[in-house]
Design a protein around this motif. Structure first.
Motif, short mmCIF file in Angstrom:
data_model
loop_
_atom_site.label_atom_id
_atom_site.label_comp_id
_atom_site.label_asym_id
_atom_site.label_seq_id
_atom_site.Cartn_x
_atom_site.Cartn_y
_atom_site.Cartn_z
N LYS B 40 20.51 -18.66 -5.87
CA LYS B 40 19.30 -18.30 -5.13
C LYS B 40 19.00 -16.82 -5.30
O LYS B 40 17.85 -16.43 -5.53
CB LYS B 40 19.49 -18.61 -3.65
CG LYS B 40 19.61 -20.07 -3.33
CD LYS B 40 19.87 -20.26 -1.86
CE LYS B 40 20.20 -21.70 -1.55
NZ LYS B 40 20.67 -21.87 -0.17
N SER B 41 20.04 -15.99 -5.21
CA SER B 41 19.83 -14.55 -5.37
C SER B 41 19.31 -14.24 -6.76
O SER B 41 18.43 -13.40 -6.94
CB SER B 41 21.13 -13.79 -5.13
OG SER B 41 21.60 -14.03 -3.84
N MET B 44 15.64 -15.23 -7.04
CA MET B 44 14.77 -14.31 -6.32
C MET B 44 14.64 -12.96 -7.04
O MET B 44 13.57 -12.37 -7.07
CB MET B 44 15.30 -14.09 -4.91
CG MET B 44 15.03 -15.25 -3.99
SD MET B 44 13.29 -15.64 -3.91
CE MET B 44 13.28 -16.95 -2.73
N ALA B 45 15.74 -12.50 -7.61
CA ALA B 45 15.69 -11.23 -8.32
C ALA B 45 14.79 -11.33 -9.54
O ALA B 45 14.10 -10.38 -9.91
CB ALA B 45 17.10 -10.81 -8.73
N LEU B 47 12.26 -13.42 -9.92
CA LEU B 47 10.94 -14.00 -9.65
C LEU B 47 9.81 -13.03 -9.98
O LEU B 47 8.81 -13.41 -10.58
CB LEU B 47 10.88 -14.43 -8.19
CG LEU B 47 9.60 -15.14 -7.78
CD1 LEU B 47 9.42 -16.40 -8.59
CD2 LEU B 47 9.64 -15.46 -6.31
N TYR B 48 9.97 -11.78 -9.58
CA TYR B 48 8.88 -10.83 -9.81
C TYR B 48 9.23 -9.83 -10.91
O TYR B 48 8.66 -8.76 -10.99
CB TYR B 48 8.53 -10.11 -8.52
CG TYR B 48 7.74 -10.97 -7.58
CD1 TYR B 48 6.37 -11.11 -7.73
CD2 TYR B 48 8.36 -11.68 -6.57
CE1 TYR B 48 5.63 -11.92 -6.89
CE2 TYR B 48 7.63 -12.49 -5.71
CZ TYR B 48 6.27 -12.60 -5.89
OH TYR B 48 5.54 -13.41 -5.06
N MET B 49 10.20 -10.20 -11.73
CA MET B 49 10.60 -9.29 -12.79
C MET B 49 9.60 -9.40 -13.94
O MET B 49 9.31 -10.49 -14.41
CB MET B 49 11.99 -9.72 -13.27
CG MET B 49 12.84 -8.59 -13.74
SD MET B 49 14.45 -9.24 -14.12
CE MET B 49 15.35 -8.73 -12.70
N PHE B 53 15.16 -11.20 -18.21
CA PHE B 53 16.39 -10.59 -17.71
C PHE B 53 17.45 -10.68 -18.82
O PHE B 53 17.83 -11.77 -19.23
CB PHE B 53 16.86 -11.37 -16.49
CG PHE B 53 17.77 -10.60 -15.58
CD1 PHE B 53 18.13 -9.29 -15.83
CD2 PHE B 53 18.26 -11.20 -14.42
CE1 PHE B 53 18.95 -8.60 -14.97
CE2 PHE B 53 19.08 -10.51 -13.55
CZ PHE B 53 19.42 -9.20 -13.84
N THR B 60 26.29 -7.57 -15.81
CA THR B 60 26.72 -6.34 -15.13
C THR B 60 26.41 -6.42 -13.65
O THR B 60 27.11 -5.83 -12.84
CB THR B 60 25.98 -5.09 -15.67
OG1 THR B 60 25.27 -5.45 -16.82
CG2 THR B 60 26.91 -3.97 -15.93
N TRP B 61 25.33 -7.14 -13.33
CA TRP B 61 24.92 -7.21 -11.93
C TRP B 61 25.93 -8.02 -11.11
O TRP B 61 26.23 -7.69 -9.96
CB TRP B 61 23.53 -7.84 -11.86
CG TRP B 61 22.92 -7.83 -10.50
CD1 TRP B 61 22.96 -6.80 -9.61
CD2 TRP B 61 22.19 -8.88 -9.87
NE1 TRP B 61 22.29 -7.16 -8.47
CE2 TRP B 61 21.80 -8.41 -8.60
CE3 TRP B 61 21.81 -10.16 -10.27
CZ2 TRP B 61 21.06 -9.20 -7.73
CZ3 TRP B 61 21.06 -10.92 -9.40
CH2 TRP B 61 20.70 -10.44 -8.14
N LEU B 109 5.65 -18.65 -1.71
CA LEU B 109 5.95 -17.46 -0.92
C LEU B 109 4.70 -16.75 -0.45
O LEU B 109 4.65 -16.20 0.64
CB LEU B 109 6.81 -16.49 -1.73
CG LEU B 109 8.22 -16.95 -2.06
CD1 LEU B 109 8.98 -15.83 -2.73
CD2 LEU B 109 8.96 -17.38 -0.82
N THR B 110 3.67 -16.72 -1.30
CA THR B 110 2.50 -15.94 -0.94
C THR B 110 1.37 -16.80 -0.40
O THR B 110 0.44 -16.28 0.20
CB THR B 110 1.97 -15.17 -2.16
OG1 THR B 110 1.74 -16.11 -3.21
CG2 THR B 110 2.95 -14.13 -2.62
#
Lengths: 327, 467
Positions: B40-41, B44-45, B47-49, B53, B60-61, B109-110
């Motif tokens: 999930k994290s 979400m990270a 989603l708006y990138m 990625f 690394t994250w 979400l929006t």
């Protein structure tokens, strides 16, 4: 007789991810926001924040959120709205169906809880800003962060008590029995607690040294309750908030103003840096290992000092008189 | 997480996911219900990138000592067709979210769009609005009837008056393999027992998956069925919704779902339906059911359900504060009950009672987890909640039942030469195939013969040119 092992007795307890409660403290100092408005107007920041709140609620059905405004002269609730909502959540949302929601059509395209939060936060913030008397703003760039932190802690405490499976009384024992806070905050807590919590401070003001003692008290309380205080500093310079996130194991980020332009950058900061809750922070490398400014404020003038006297009995600090003299 | 649902989804084609993810409520439900927490994290990270990625950045994250969690999260994301690898350029390796998924999640979400996936509330006011308690009662009555039907079928005498199940539901239970019809009588199966002891939320999903599979043979589009189920999960309790915008498949489902107690339809008013608590908690997970806000999904009333009712003592005595016939029947599956009071039953867990349950196909873990989930609040203050002696004893009693372990394999014997025997045994051991050996008798037992065969053949071939 393989498979009989005393270690796997509590299989069920750790399986489910505990729901998490996110407390957001929004600094609503009008002067600071107006200074910031060329790069990041309040409306843009707010819409990013609402998406972030929705994302937090989307992660788990039982996740909760509360938003507190830390204004120039007081701190107040933005969500949940205190009086009309408390205890009668269903009846009040039903009531608002007929009144404020435009049409049923539009309603069907948005998840109901998201809609409720958005409406309440916006209307409460509007009321707060309408209430503010422009004349009182002359006094300076301060914000009631200590009050907001205290409200946040009491709210978290209340929710944790309600969520604990064995009722409120057993929770008192848990808090009292907790080992003194150490750096490894996460592992122990998620085992015992049924609700993990954190505080996020969106800070824009700079001058907080007048509230040094109360802020520090709030920091120690949340350190003891193992609640990380995350700080996203949009503007200004806040020494104590940096110490707060350092002491409680939270995240402190101070992005460049350029990176925030238009609000999209802010959203990405929030979604990537601040969205993971305590449970998932165990697996992630969290940002922000910068140098922490550990300076304290002197108790007499509330000024941040580099060098000072410390009372050996009460540990209060006073500024160094000679410093003032030589200057 | 619902294992049954995950299994079902994983077996689907990519095109099915594409259709499913068009609906924001589905995406929201999949995110909540199906993904590991770390995943999930990650979603979400990303989603708006704005850019894909990079895999190296992702690695690394995530902390290096958590590779197991990382692989689990990425694996699930790929299986559910959420995470896709960027094709151009292939190096360095990078990921992005499936476009349909990320678009729908952003919409969820929006807000915005015109998908109506979060349910259309009735435009007219219901003159006889259902109260929350009435809805809870309805859901409980319907769902308990299903469970009761299964429990009662264990007894030899059928108590038909007590149970009103529609033929459709009975067929469904039969199709799922939970009960088995033998002539006039219906017998509960092993799968049925494990079903009974599961948690309410898991039970619902298990049944719904069976429904889904059965529906696809009856011309019901699985995607529509699933989407509707996920929509139900995002509705608000106590609100009436309009049936106006439903597809024909979904209208057909309304009737079946109200048989399960998941929604409530008034017989004389077909224009609206109410979701019950069973529906609104569809997309929440096990942890959420225990929390204070959501209570009534388990079989007791909403007031009692959030509290457990079973007390188990170290002397194997079991007390249960209940007067529900269903719960008494379930507890009687693995306990020797000896007395019953108006609000309490008491009994003892004995070797006989546990063995009886095991004969029926119930496992010790199911019994233990049932008692733990329904443990009395006083019991939950202890860690672990159940007395360890009893828990261990229940496990030991089960192990007594299966002392023998059957493994298929091959016995190799009649070695003339001890050295050759040792050589082959060592080879089998290094491959991990060896299950048993006896050096005196020059015999050994391996799990897989194919590898051994090729080794022996190679050895024989190597010898031949010399001879």
């Amino acid at each position: 007789m393989e498979g009989i092992d005393a270690t796997d007795r509590n299989i069920i307890i750790s399986n489910a991810t505990p729901p998490s409660i996110l407390t957001i403290i929004l600094d609503t100092n009008p002067i600071a926001w107006s200074a910031l408005s060329p790069t990041l107007p309040l409306t843009k920041a707010l819409s990013s924040l609402l998406v972030f709140i929705n994302a937090h609620l989307a992660i788990n059905h039982a996740n909760q959120v509360c938003v507190i405004a830390s204004h120039t002269d007081r701190s107040t609730w933005l969500y949940p709205t205190p009086k009309p909502t408390k205890g009668h959540r269903h009846s009040s949302t039903n009531k608002s169906n007929g009144v404020s929601k435009p049409t049923a059509e539009e309603d069907a395209n948005k998840y109901r809880p998201f809609l409720a939060i958005e409406q309440q936060v916006l209307s409460n913030l509007r009321a707060l800003i309408d209430d503010t008397d422009p004349d009182t703003l002359e006094e300076g760039e301060s914000t009631q962060i200590a009050g907001a932190l205290t409200i946040a802690l009491t709210y978290i405490n209340q929710q944790t008590l309600q969520a604990s499976p064995s009722g409120p009384d057993s929770n008192y024992i848990r808090v009292a029995e907790q080992p003194p806070p150490s750096t490894s905050t996460t592992a122990g807590q998620s085992q015992t607690s049924s609700l993990v919590s954190r505080i996020l401070v969106l800070s824009v003001s700079s001058d907080l040294s007048s509230q040094y003692i109360s802020v520090m008290n709030a920091i120690f309380a949340s350190q003891r309750l193992q609640i990380p205080i995350d700080v996203l500093k949009l503007a200004g310079d806040t020494v104590f908030l940096q110490q707060a996130s350092d002491a409680t194991g939270g995240i402190y980020l101070a992005p460049e103003t350029e990176a925030l332009k238009g609000g999209a950058g802010l959203l990405q900061y929030l979604m990537m840096g601040y969205l993971p809750d305590v449970t998932s922070r165990r697996w992630l490398v969290m940002p922000g290992d910068q140098e922490v400014d550990f300076r304290a404020a002197c108790f007499c003038h509330r000024d941040v000092v580099d060098l000072g006297f410390v009372c050996s009995v009460c540990l209060s600090s006073t500024f160094l008189r000679s410093q003032g003299l030589t200057r | 997480m619902s294992a049954a649902l995950l299994e079902y989804l994983e077996a689907q084609q990519g095109i099915v996911f594409k259709k499913l993810y068009r609906q924001p409520s589905t995406v929201l439900a999949v995110l909540r219900r199906m993904l590991p927490h770390l995943a999930k994290s990650i979603v979400m990270a990303m989603l708006y990138m704005p850019e894909p990625f990079l895999e190296s950045d992702l690695y690394t994250w995530i902390r290096t000592d958590c590779t197991a969690e990382r692989d689990e999260a990425l694996g699930t994301l790929k299986q559910l067709h959420i995470l896709q690898q960027v094709q151009e350029p292939a190096i360095p390796r990078a990921y992005h979210l499936a476009p349909t998924f990320s678009r729908s999640l952003r919409q969820a979400l929006t807000g915005g769009g015109n998908h109506r996936s979060f349910g259309v509330p009735s435009s007219t006011k219901d003159p006889r609005r259902m109260t929350l308690t009435a809805l809870d009662d309805w859901a409980r009555k319907k769902w308990e009837a299903i469970l009761h039907y299964m429990v009662v079928s264990t007894n030899t005498r059928m108590d038909d008056q007590a149970i009103h199940l529609s033929t459709g539901t009975k067929m469904l239970l039969d199709a799922g393999g939970f009960v088995q019809s033998q002539g006039q009588r219906t017998m509960i199966t092993k799968a049925g027992f494990s079903f009974l002891l599961q948690e309410a939320n898991t039970q619902i999903w298990t049944l719904l998956i069976v429904y889904l599979e059965m529906g696809s043979t009856l011309d019901m589009e699985p995607v529509e069925v699933l989407s509707f189920l996920f929509t139900l999960g995002s509705l608000e309790l106590g609100q009436d919704y309009s049936t106006e915008f439903l597809t024909p498949t979904q209208e057909k489902m309304l009737e079946d779902l109200s048989d399960f107690g998941i929604i409530y339809c008034r017989p004389d008013d077909k224009t609206r339906f109410y979701p019950t608590r069973l529906a609104t908690t569809l997309t929440s997970d096990a942890g959420a059911l225990l929390s204070s806000q959501l209570s009534g999904t388990s079989s007791t009333g909403p007031a009692q359900a959030q509290k457990g009712y079973i007390i188990l003592e170290t002397n194997h005595r079991l007390y249960a504060y209940t007067n529900s016939q269903l719960q008494i029947n379930i507890i009687a599956l693995f306990t020797n009950l000896n007395s019953r009071f108006p609000n309490l039953i008491s009994g003892k867990i004995t070797k006989g009672s546990i063995n009886r349950a095991i004969q029926l196909g119930i496992t010790s873990d199911q019994i233990i987890s049932y008692i733990t989930t329904h443990a009395h609040p006083q019991m939950l203050k202890n860690t672990p909640p159940l007395p360890p002696t009893v828990v261990d004893q229940i496990r030991l009693w089960q192990l007594e039942e299966n002392r023998m372990k059957v493994t298929n394999g091959f016995l190799l014997e009649n070695y003339e030469n001890h050295k050759e025997y040792l050589d082959d045994v060592n080879y089998a051991e290094t491959l991990g195939l060896l299950l048993w050996k006896s050096d005196e008798k020059r015999k050994y037992f391996v799990a897989d013969i194919n590898l051994m065969k090729s080794y022996l053949e190679r050895k024989a071939n190597a010898k031949r040119p010399k001879a």
